[in-house]
Scaffold this motif. Sequence first.
Motif, short mmCIF file in Angstrom:
data_model
loop_
_atom_site.label_atom_id
_atom_site.label_comp_id
_atom_site.label_asym_id
_atom_site.label_seq_id
_atom_site.Cartn_x
_atom_site.Cartn_y
_atom_site.Cartn_z
N GLU A 115 0.82 -1.21 0.00
CA GLU A 115 0.00 0.00 0.00
C GLU A 115 0.86 1.26 0.00
N GLU A 116 1.96 1.22 0.76
CA GLU A 116 2.85 2.38 0.78
C GLU A 116 3.50 2.59 -0.59
N ALA A 117 3.91 1.50 -1.23
CA ALA A 117 4.55 1.60 -2.54
C ALA A 117 3.55 2.07 -3.61
N ILE A 118 2.32 1.61 -3.52
CA ILE A 118 1.29 2.03 -4.46
C ILE A 118 1.05 3.54 -4.34
N GLU A 119 1.03 4.04 -3.11
CA GLU A 119 0.86 5.48 -2.90
C GLU A 119 2.04 6.26 -3.48
N ARG A 120 3.24 5.74 -3.31
CA ARG A 120 4.42 6.39 -3.88
C ARG A 120 4.34 6.44 -5.40
N ALA A 121 3.80 5.36 -5.98
CA ALA A 121 3.65 5.33 -7.44
C ALA A 121 2.66 6.39 -7.91
N LYS A 122 1.59 6.60 -7.13
CA LYS A 122 0.60 7.62 -7.48
C LYS A 122 1.22 9.02 -7.45
N GLU A 123 2.24 9.17 -6.62
CA GLU A 123 2.93 10.46 -6.54
C GLU A 123 3.96 10.63 -7.65
N GLY A 124 4.06 9.61 -8.52
CA GLY A 124 4.96 9.71 -9.65
C GLY A 124 6.36 9.20 -9.40
N LYS A 125 6.60 8.58 -8.25
CA LYS A 125 7.93 8.07 -7.93
C LYS A 125 8.10 6.68 -8.57
N GLN A 126 9.26 6.48 -9.19
CA GLN A 126 9.48 5.28 -10.00
C GLN A 126 10.14 4.13 -9.25
N ASP A 127 10.99 4.43 -8.27
CA ASP A 127 11.81 3.38 -7.63
C ASP A 127 11.05 2.65 -6.54
N ASN A 128 9.89 2.11 -6.88
CA ASN A 128 9.07 1.46 -5.83
C ASN A 128 8.56 0.09 -6.28
N LYS A 129 9.24 -0.52 -7.24
CA LYS A 129 8.85 -1.87 -7.65
C LYS A 129 9.45 -2.88 -6.68
N GLY A 130 8.78 -4.02 -6.53
CA GLY A 130 9.26 -5.00 -5.56
C GLY A 130 8.99 -6.43 -5.97
N ILE A 131 9.78 -7.34 -5.41
CA ILE A 131 9.58 -8.77 -5.60
C ILE A 131 9.28 -9.39 -4.24
N PHE A 132 8.20 -10.16 -4.15
CA PHE A 132 7.81 -10.85 -2.93
C PHE A 132 8.05 -12.34 -3.12
N PHE A 133 8.95 -12.92 -2.33
CA PHE A 133 9.17 -14.37 -2.34
C PHE A 133 8.47 -14.95 -1.12
N ILE A 134 7.46 -15.78 -1.37
CA ILE A 134 6.65 -16.33 -0.27
C ILE A 134 6.65 -17.84 -0.38
N GLN A 135 7.06 -18.51 0.69
CA GLN A 135 7.21 -19.96 0.67
C GLN A 135 5.89 -20.67 0.38
N SER A 136 4.81 -20.18 0.95
CA SER A 136 3.50 -20.79 0.77
C SER A 136 2.83 -20.25 -0.49
N ALA A 137 2.50 -21.13 -1.43
CA ALA A 137 1.82 -20.71 -2.65
C ALA A 137 0.44 -20.14 -2.34
N GLU A 138 -0.21 -20.70 -1.34
CA GLU A 138 -1.55 -20.22 -0.98
C GLU A 138 -1.48 -18.80 -0.44
N LYS A 139 -0.51 -18.56 0.43
CA LYS A 139 -0.35 -17.21 0.98
C LYS A 139 0.04 -16.22 -0.13
N ALA A 140 0.92 -16.66 -1.03
CA ALA A 140 1.34 -15.80 -2.14
C ALA A 140 0.15 -15.44 -3.02
N TYR A 141 -0.68 -16.44 -3.33
CA TYR A 141 -1.84 -16.19 -4.18
C TYR A 141 -2.82 -15.24 -3.51
N ASN A 142 -3.07 -15.41 -2.22
CA ASN A 142 -4.02 -14.55 -1.51
C ASN A 142 -3.55 -13.09 -1.51
N LEU A 143 -2.25 -12.90 -1.37
CA LEU A 143 -1.71 -11.54 -1.42
C LEU A 143 -1.87 -10.96 -2.82
N TYR A 144 -1.58 -11.78 -3.82
CA TYR A 144 -1.74 -11.36 -5.21
C TYR A 144 -3.19 -10.98 -5.50
#
Length: 516
Positions: free
Chosen positions: A189-218
């Motif tokens: 949510e913080e990164a999304i807000e930064r993107a709305k402000e036009g800031k570019q350096d806010n992309k991220g990679i999330f490595f989550i061991q549980s596929a179910e948890k990863a999917y729910n976040l996605y």
Amino acid sequence: MRSKNISEIVTYEKIRKWSKGDIITITAGTGMGKSYFIKNKLYAFAEKNKKRILMLIHRTNCVDQFNNEIITAKKADIIDIKTYQYLESLYKNNRKFDFSKYEYIVCDEFHYFMSDARFNKTTDISLEVLLNQMDVVKIFMSATSDAMKTYIRERKGMTTIDYEIPISYNFIQKLKFFMKDETMEKFMEEAIERAKEGKQDNKGIFFIQSAEKAYNLYKKYEKNCLFCCGKSDKHYKYVNSDKIKNMLKSERFEEQFLITTTCLDAGVNIKDENVKHIVIDNKDLYSLIQCMGRKRLENDRDKIYVYIKAINNKQIGGMETQIKNKIKMADFLMEHTVKEFIEKFPREYDHSNIVYTDTVDEEDKGTFKVNDLMYVKCNRDLCDIEFMKMRGRFGYCKYLAHEFGFQDEETGEYHYSVEDEEYDDKLEVYLNSIIGLKLYKKEQNELAIISNIKRNGKLMKSLNSINSCFDEEGIKYHIIDYTDWKRTLENGIKNIYYGKKYWVVNSLNNVCQEKG
């Protein structure tokens, strides 16, 4: 001063000195030219001498990416690519692979044999097959090779020729640990807000061991995310395979976040200066290190912020208990005869798959064996846990901070931050305060809220769910349910709780009797 790359260390003169049967190890971090060395220097040497190279890779996505590069570079005439799992499937079904046409076997990311042994019971098959190939030069490459080098030398009694570039973690701008799953949503949510402000350096990679948890976040942030998991997982149907293929080919993703399981923990490259944040929810140390290496650094100014899901000391204790239970049968078998083993564990199956059955002769007589790789992996994990415990409170965080260079060598001071450090203390204080008390519906709900155990984003309120989580995370408390059958009078009124169920919390360190 610029660090040397692998091609500068492993020269043509050194390649010429390699002989059939040699075991070569190459240890270097991301961006140090391991793959470049194979695709260019070793390729040129093999082509000139009319030799061929077999490249073994442990993730399907890595195969796709590497295949694209080989085909594009028109080098498929010399380099063949297979997976370790392909070999394991062949030999498990009593078939063989023809190694005779190769001069070199390259085992990429060879930490696979031990790291994946925590859930894959056949990694020892491919390793054994490869070590037995005495008519080829075997080249083992990884950024995290120490455990496997030790295994090959000490457990297998084989000599290795080693090349190494020390790994530096100075590309980590900041190291932060977080305690709760909800924090990953906060990061987004913080990164999304930064993107709305036009800031570019806010992309991220999330490595989550549980596929179910990863999917729910996605799913919660779908319009901002790209999702990936292993093809064998039930959530793979939600993966946009075309976008993943494009990502592997272009080495970048267009969405703000990539949410993935450890199916992308090695071999895959992401080249994008706007990817500044790596979030990791994965308990395995070696996989965790590999995850950080997926972002390729573009220059010396290219830094990343690393956020790691913390494991507190209670959870470390729970992990230790689980691992000791996993190797209990193997420990006994290694010290006793098969007859004694059967008497000790009659009609029992080793659910950890460390002890397995096998035939030993042409008469089809069976025996029990120990999967040595899985056994050693468990004992290495126990060793790591012991080092964490020695560091006291937040030993896991301190252990990783030390590994990544966030501890001052002179003062011993750590330079990292932990979100909500007092969270676990609060839970323990609360549980201590209610030991032995009768907890009816209202109090049970309060316990569930404070314990904050969630599955698929839903708060777990059942006794079994809470006990299971306490046990898994090493929280030394246990809840027992009772029914109140007492007909006592309270202010002249019969007990309003008559016939109702209630819970009692006990401490496993000091079991108390119920009050009242």
